[in-house]
Enzyme design. Sequence first.
Site, mmCIF file in Angstrom:
data_model
loop_
_atom_site.group_PDB
_atom_site.id
_atom_site.type_symbol
_atom_site.label_atom_id
_atom_site.label_comp_id
_atom_site.label_asym_id
_atom_site.label_seq_id
_atom_site.Cartn_x
_atom_site.Cartn_y
_atom_site.Cartn_z
ATOM 1 N N ARG A 39 20.392 56.418 -15.671
ATOM 2 C CA ARG A 39 20.068 55.181 -14.942
ATOM 3 C C ARG A 39 19.963 55.402 -13.434
ATOM 4 O O ARG A 39 19.567 54.489 -12.704
ATOM 5 C CB ARG A 39 21.149 54.123 -15.218
ATOM 6 C CG ARG A 39 21.275 53.715 -16.658
ATOM 7 C CD ARG A 39 22.498 52.828 -16.872
ATOM 8 N NE ARG A 39 22.347 51.518 -16.252
ATOM 9 C CZ ARG A 39 23.364 50.687 -16.037
ATOM 10 N NH1 ARG A 39 24.605 51.058 -16.350
ATOM 11 N NH2 ARG A 39 23.140 49.513 -15.490
ATOM 12 N N LYS A 69 23.567 47.305 -7.257
ATOM 13 C CA LYS A 69 24.810 47.430 -8.020
ATOM 14 C C LYS A 69 25.134 48.904 -8.242
ATOM 15 O O LYS A 69 24.239 49.758 -8.128
ATOM 16 C CB LYS A 69 24.693 46.705 -9.353
ATOM 17 C CG LYS A 69 23.603 47.260 -10.302
ATOM 18 C CD LYS A 69 23.493 46.424 -11.548
ATOM 19 C CE LYS A 69 22.459 46.991 -12.512
ATOM 20 N NZ LYS A 69 22.280 46.129 -13.693
ATOM 21 N N HIS A 70 26.383 49.265 -8.457
ATOM 22 C CA HIS A 70 27.602 48.463 -8.665
ATOM 23 C C HIS A 70 28.552 48.820 -7.529
ATOM 24 O O HIS A 70 29.226 49.842 -7.612
ATOM 25 C CB HIS A 70 28.261 48.786 -9.992
ATOM 26 C CG HIS A 70 27.323 48.740 -11.183
ATOM 27 N ND1 HIS A 70 26.404 49.745 -11.457
ATOM 28 C CD2 HIS A 70 27.169 47.815 -12.159
ATOM 29 C CE1 HIS A 70 25.748 49.438 -12.586
ATOM 30 N NE2 HIS A 70 26.182 48.274 -13.018
ATOM 31 N N HIS A 83 33.538 49.259 -21.669
ATOM 32 C CA HIS A 83 34.086 49.622 -22.973
ATOM 33 C C HIS A 83 35.464 50.267 -22.956
ATOM 34 O O HIS A 83 36.049 50.478 -24.018
ATOM 35 C CB HIS A 83 33.125 50.589 -23.682
ATOM 36 C CG HIS A 83 31.728 50.083 -23.792
ATOM 37 N ND1 HIS A 83 31.412 48.890 -24.405
ATOM 38 C CD2 HIS A 83 30.549 50.596 -23.339
ATOM 39 C CE1 HIS A 83 30.100 48.689 -24.353
ATOM 40 N NE2 HIS A 83 29.557 49.708 -23.703
ATOM 41 N N ASP A 154 30.205 42.234 -11.761
ATOM 42 C CA ASP A 154 29.747 42.806 -13.011
ATOM 43 C C ASP A 154 30.373 41.919 -14.089
ATOM 44 O O ASP A 154 31.152 41.009 -13.785
ATOM 45 C CB ASP A 154 30.210 44.260 -13.117
ATOM 46 C CG ASP A 154 29.382 45.081 -14.104
ATOM 47 O OD1 ASP A 154 28.576 44.474 -14.839
ATOM 48 O OD2 ASP A 154 29.543 46.307 -14.143
#
Length: 226
Positions: A39, A69-70, A83, A154
């Site tokens: 990404r 971001k972030h 996660h 976020d």
Amino acid sequence: KAWGEELKAAGVNLDLAPVSDTVPAELGKGNGPVGRWDRQFGSTPEAVSQGTVAFVQGMADAGVQTSVKHFPGIGRIQGNTDHTTSGLTDDRMTADDPYLQPFVDGWKAGAVLVMVSSATYPNLDPANPAMFSPVVIDWLLREKLGFSGVVITDDINAVAVKSVSVSDRATRFLGAGGDILLTGDTPSAPTLVAAISTTAAGDPGFATKVEASVRRARRRSRRTAR
């Protein structure tokens, strides 16, 4: 610009992108939230700035606003904040870190929002994840780096912050200087609203912060609508 034109045609005027995190080459796919999925725009702040600015300007040319971001960066962590609670500490980030530059370049190029991470940066604030940290939001982002736009979380339902009650997620973020709560759990919205209203009713200082957030969000929404 082409992507922005497609979004605009579908009625979308804000894209919660680009990713302005720098993943060092030596970490690469070992970075769970960004590098693993390719990404990132590059492995140096210079490369990431170039990609960030081009993305922001292209979207703006199509009439779509953006969010870098972030902040202050999740390129050095290993775990994915969505996660896990493990591997979410960047113990190298400082207030003068070159990895901050792509975010600065992004909002100078026209990004109206900054999305704050739920990772932890002990050199900045050892006690709080970034989204709950007045040091990260009020001091570093707003005061030191000069960002005057809207700050968004976020996902506040990320595993990284699940140990914090839903109500406290709302009040701690706004109390730290943030503006918009991003939640992927729609049924939690009434709890968030109630927590904000109740706390504002009993705490004038907090109420002032909420009003400031409303003004920032409304000002930017009018700019987006144009």
